[in-house]
Design an enzyme around this catalytic site. Sequence first.
Site, PDB file in Angstrom:
ATOM      1  N   ASP A  87      -2.780   6.307  -3.555  1.00 20.46           N
ATOM      2  CA  ASP A  87      -1.617   5.710  -2.915  1.00 20.46           C
ATOM      3  C   ASP A  87      -1.102   4.563  -3.788  1.00 20.46           C
ATOM      4  OD1 ASP A  87      -3.702   3.934  -2.415  1.00 20.46           O
ATOM      5  OD2 ASP A  87      -2.934   3.329  -0.463  1.00 20.46           O
ATOM      6  N   ASP A 145      -1.327   1.351  -3.972  1.00 20.58           N
ATOM      7  CA  ASP A 145      -2.204   0.319  -4.537  1.00 20.58           C
ATOM      8  C   ASP A 145      -3.563   0.866  -4.914  1.00 20.58           C
ATOM      9  OD1 ASP A 145      -3.118   0.608  -1.897  1.00 20.58           O
ATOM     10  OD2 ASP A 145      -3.705  -1.490  -1.745  1.00 20.58           O
ATOM     11  N   SER A 161       0.817  -1.214   0.000  1.00 16.82           N
ATOM     12  CA  SER A 161       0.000   0.000   0.000  1.00 16.82           C
ATOM     13  C   SER A 161       0.851   1.265   0.000  1.00 16.82           C
ATOM     14  CB  SER A 161      -0.959  -0.037   1.195  1.00 16.82           C
ATOM     15  OG  SER A 161      -1.880   1.015   1.160  1.00 16.82           O
TER      16      SER A 161
END
Length: 452
Positions: free
Chosen positions: A247, A249, A108
């Site tokens: 962000d 992902d 992430s």
Amino acid sequence: MARRFFGTDGIRGRVGEVPITPDFVLKLGYAAGKVLAGAGKSNQKGSRSTVLIGKDTRVSGYMLEAALESGFSAAGVDVMLAGPMPTPGVAYLTRALRLSAGLVISASHNPYDNNGAKFFSADGNKLSDEVELQIEAQLEQPMACAPSERLGKARRLDDAGGRYIEFCKSTFPASFDLRGMRIVLDCAHGAAYDVGPQVFHELGAEVVPIGVSPNGFNINDKVGATAPEALVQAVHQHRADIGIALDGDADRLQIADANGRLYNGDELLYVLVKDRISTDGKVEGAVGTLMTNMAVEVALKDMGVQFVRTAVGDRYVLEKLVENGWQIGAEGSGHILSLDRHSTGDGIVSALLVLAAIKRSGKTLADILDGVSLFPQKLINVSMKPGADWKSSEAIRRAVEQAEQALESHGRVLIRASGTEPVLRVMVEAALQADAIRHAETIAKVVKDATS
């Protein structure tokens, strides 16, 4: 039974350290394959279970993808490889293709030298605690291998990006388009670097893409939702109407207006609830977290909307939405869930919902949020030793009590352990910024001394 490896958002850590090592991830693929093959749906031919694997742009994704593929194959599970794909894209494709499960190799918003694995069930939701515990229990068992005739096969899903782009576009009202809008889109050199700009371009916007040159090492590096300064600068430079930062992902976002003002998930939750009230007449309730700003809670209640807080983590927001039969919830970090659009948080879809709200109202974000002034918050991350017993610390308890007494009804204190990093997050919210900073720094020092 406590979870050893799964945190609030899958399994995550530094590459090369347990659990993000090739041998562990190989066994994880096998264990997950054994569990999910029994719990999920088989593929359309009914011959065997199939799992979709997507990833972000970290260099370690190649290694982990190969290890997972081998583990699933040994468990007799087929694999589809989507390549770089936003986390919510994998959730959508898992559901749309009637697969047994989906998996995303991503850490992430963390730096490139971290990575992890996020799982989705056959219906596109994150795995329940029960299934995660079953996988952990299977990890304790010796790894075996299916007979050659039952080994899983792997193939690449060549049209994964196109399918997901069409899905995102379908969530935007057919009566609207984005013609005449100049949008800066920051993809954080992450999973949305390719599909993200295409979505907004195909809806008619003039797209100024930044953070779209991944090299395996630059994901989230001074770009994206965790470093929005790059977005604000680009909005000013290109005189854009709006800026959107995803962000690594692409399951969360921040938005900047033409003046460079940033809007976080708390504010965007208010915007979307207000838009739904204007179109549907009523929103029964919304869900936030312990970190949601008090000002948004007050504003929602003033509109007659029930507001419920959960533990931090979009999985807990989702659970509470399902429990209450509601549709919309969010975290301040930019995870926004709209369950009538998607089964999980989706940065691109959420941005489209905000743009639709702007189009529908004819107002700017600042005008929509007029009268909603966020209480200042100060968040400090304090590193701690894994397993440190901070909850039983008398010093920490006294420091929190003293701050709460000083703030009275004009603020609050929250201390929680991160589900993805070995840190304690100390948050103080107060009517005055100076009070929030002072109390947060005082508590953080006590926490550091008590846990070091």
